[in-house]
Write a protein that holds these residues in place. Structure first.
Motif, mmCIF file in Angstrom:
data_model
loop_
_atom_site.group_PDB
_atom_site.id
_atom_site.type_symbol
_atom_site.label_atom_id
_atom_site.label_comp_id
_atom_site.label_asym_id
_atom_site.label_seq_id
_atom_site.Cartn_x
_atom_site.Cartn_y
_atom_site.Cartn_z
ATOM 1 N N ILE A 171 0.860 -1.184 0.000
ATOM 2 C CA ILE A 171 0.000 0.000 0.000
ATOM 3 C C ILE A 171 0.899 1.237 0.000
ATOM 4 N N PRO A 172 1.521 1.550 -1.132
ATOM 5 C CA PRO A 172 2.445 2.684 -1.164
ATOM 6 C C PRO A 172 1.722 4.020 -1.297
ATOM 7 N N LYS A 173 2.446 5.067 -0.913
ATOM 8 C CA LYS A 173 2.059 6.436 -1.232
ATOM 9 C C LYS A 173 3.179 6.965 -2.111
ATOM 10 N N THR A 174 2.952 6.964 -3.411
ATOM 11 C CA THR A 174 4.013 7.176 -4.382
ATOM 12 C C THR A 174 4.206 8.654 -4.705
ATOM 13 N N ASP A 175 5.456 9.077 -4.649
ATOM 14 C CA ASP A 175 5.837 10.432 -5.039
ATOM 15 C C ASP A 175 6.460 10.325 -6.437
ATOM 16 N N ALA A 176 5.659 10.575 -7.463
ATOM 17 C CA ALA A 176 6.129 10.449 -8.845
ATOM 18 C C ALA A 176 5.827 11.728 -9.613
ATOM 19 N N THR A 177 6.866 12.320 -10.168
ATOM 20 C CA THR A 177 6.688 13.460 -11.072
ATOM 21 C C THR A 177 7.055 12.986 -12.466
ATOM 22 N N LEU A 178 6.046 12.748 -13.291
ATOM 23 C CA LEU A 178 6.222 12.170 -14.622
ATOM 24 C C LEU A 178 5.883 13.196 -15.691
ATOM 25 N N MET A 179 6.877 13.585 -16.470
ATOM 26 C CA MET A 179 6.689 14.521 -17.583
ATOM 27 C C MET A 179 5.900 15.762 -17.159
ATOM 28 N N GLY A 180 6.234 16.297 -15.982
ATOM 29 C CA GLY A 180 5.621 17.532 -15.510
ATOM 30 C C GLY A 180 4.225 17.398 -14.947
ATOM 31 N N LYS A 181 3.682 16.188 -14.891
ATOM 32 C CA LYS A 181 2.321 16.002 -14.388
ATOM 33 C C LYS A 181 2.319 16.027 -12.858
ATOM 34 N N GLU A 182 1.218 16.465 -12.272
ATOM 35 C CA GLU A 182 1.109 16.530 -10.818
ATOM 36 C C GLU A 182 0.981 15.133 -10.238
ATOM 37 N N GLU A 183 1.706 14.887 -9.155
ATOM 38 C CA GLU A 183 1.722 13.556 -8.533
ATOM 39 C C GLU A 183 0.382 13.222 -7.902
ATOM 40 N N SER A 184 0.123 11.906 -7.753
ATOM 41 C CA SER A 184 -1.127 11.455 -7.153
ATOM 42 C C SER A 184 -1.124 11.649 -5.644
ATOM 43 N N ASP A 185 -0.063 11.194 -4.969
ATOM 44 C CA ASP A 185 0.122 11.429 -3.534
ATOM 45 C C ASP A 185 -1.032 10.889 -2.694
ATOM 46 N N HIS A 186 -1.467 9.655 -2.982
ATOM 47 C CA HIS A 186 -2.505 9.002 -2.196
ATOM 48 C C HIS A 186 -2.074 7.571 -1.886
ATOM 49 N N PHE A 187 -2.423 7.090 -0.690
ATOM 50 C CA PHE A 187 -2.211 5.683 -0.388
ATOM 51 C C PHE A 187 -3.106 4.847 -1.305
ATOM 52 N N HIS A 188 -2.558 3.724 -1.782
ATOM 53 C CA HIS A 188 -3.279 2.951 -2.782
ATOM 54 C C HIS A 188 -2.838 1.493 -2.711
ATOM 55 N N LEU A 189 -3.792 0.586 -2.761
ATOM 56 C CA LEU A 189 -3.471 -0.845 -2.829
ATOM 57 C C LEU A 189 -2.887 -1.117 -4.210
ATOM 58 N N ALA A 190 -1.584 -1.362 -4.267
ATOM 59 C CA ALA A 190 -0.889 -1.423 -5.556
ATOM 60 C C ALA A 190 -0.422 -2.816 -5.938
#
Length: 275
Positions: A171-190
Motif C-alpha cells: 500500500i504505497p504512497k508514491t511520489d512520482a513526477t512524470l513529464m511535468g504532471k502533478e503527482e497522485s500522492d494518495h495511499f493505494h493498494l498497488a
C-alpha cells in the motif's frame, strides 16, 4: 540442553510486541508507464532506500516523529510452543536512482518529452522527465508464520533462531513526477509481496527481546498511481526482488493466567483422588 530449560518467552499463548527499523535493498526492475498520451517501459531501473540520518536522532525517539524513519512494527501470537503467527507493517522506502541512463521502449505523444529519448535511451539525471519514489512509503502489510528454535539458555538470557515465510499487500504512497504532471500522492493498494525470513532473538529476563531479522522476497506492483490528472488511466507497473534488514526491540508476555492453569491442575488432582 533440554526443552524443559526454556522459560515462558515463546510458549503457547505468548504475545510478542515489536518496534524496530529497517534497511532495504532492491533489485533492478522494468517500470512500465501508461496513460492517455504515452505508453512506454524503462528497463533495468535501479533504486535505493532512504534511511533517516542518525543526526536526526529525535525522529527515532520522538513519539510524534517515530513514523518518519523506515520503521517496522508487528505483533506475534504463539499458537504453539515456539510457533508464532505475525501481523506486521514494514514501512520501507524505495527511491529510484536519479543519476542513471536507461533503455526506453514505447511512445510519447508530447514532442518535448519524446525528444529526450536518444538512440533508444533516456537520461534521468536532471529529473525533468521522471522522479519516482515510494517514500511514504513502500508499505508492506504482511502476515507471517515463524518457527523458533532455542539455541542458548542461560540465567535471564536466551537466544532463539527464527525462520519462516510471509505474504501480504503493498500500500504505497508514491511520489512520482512524470513529464511535468502533478503527482497522485494518495495511499493505494498497488500489489502484493512474498518473503522468506530468518533472524535471531535475544531474550532478556524472559520478557525483553532484541531482534535482528533478514527478509528476502518478491514485490509485484501492477497498479501504482502516478498522476492526479487521470487517476483511472495513468499508472505504472513494476516488480522486483528485495532484501530487508530489520532490527529493534520488543516485549513478550504470556496471556494465560498462571492462577487458572494452577487451578485446573489442582482440580485434576482432586478428581483423581476422588476416583
Amino acid at each position: 540442553m533440554s526443552v524443559s530449560a526454556q522459560r515462558e518467552a515463546f510458549k503457547k499463548g505468548s504475545v510478542l510486541v515489536f518496534w524496530g527499523w529497517n534497511r532495504g535493498w532492491f533489485g533492478d526492475s522494468d517500470i512500465h508507464f501508461s496513460g492517455q498520451d504515452y505508453n512506454f517501459t524503462l528497463q533495468n531501473v535501479s533504486a535505493h532506500d532512504r534511511p533517516t540520518p542518525l543526526k536526526e536522532f529525535d525522529h527515532y525517539i520522538n513519539p510524534l516523529k517515530m513514523s518518519i524513519p523506515q520503521v517496522n512494527y508487528n505483533i506475534t501470537y504463539f499458537i504453539k510452543d515456539n510457533l508464532g503467527i505475525t501481523l506486521g507493517l514494514d514501512h520501507m522506502k524505495y527511491v529510484m536512482d536519479q543519476d542513471q541512463v536507461v533503455d526506453f521502449n514505447g511512445n510519447i505523444s508530447n514532442p518535448e518529452y519524446a525528444a529526450m529519448v536518444k538512440n533508444g535511451k533516456i537520461d534521468l539525471s536532471d529529473a525533468k522527465f521522471l522522479k519516482y519514489e515510494h517514500t511514504n512509503g513502500l508499505n508492506y502489510l504482511n502476515v507471517g508464520v515463524q518457527q523458533y528454535k532455542q539455541i542458548l539458555n542461560k540465567k535471564n538470557f536466551d537466544v532463539f533462531w527464527a525462520y519462516g515465510l510471509g505474504a501480504g499487500a503493498l500500500i504505497p504512497k508514491t511520489d512520482a513526477t512524470l513529464m511535468g504532471k502533478e503527482e497522485s500522492d494518495h495511499f493505494h493498494l498497488a500489489g502484493f509481496g512474498l518473503d522468506a525470513r530468518t533472524g535471531l532473538n535475544v531474550v532478556l529476563w524472559n520478557h525483553i527481546v532484541a531482534k535482528a531479522d533478514i527478509k528476502y522476497g518478491y514485490i509485484n506492483l501492477p497498479s501504482v498511481r502516478t498522476t492526479v490528472e487521470n487517476v483511472k488511466v495513468d499508472k505504472a507497473t513494476q516488480d522486483f526482488t528485495f532484501c530487508e534488514l530489520v532490527f529493534g526491540i520488543g516485549y513478550t508476555f504470556n496471556t494465560k493466567s498462571k492462577n487458572k492453569i494452577e487451578l485446573i491442575r489442582l482440580n485434576s488432582i482432586s478428581k483423581k483422588h476422588r476416583i
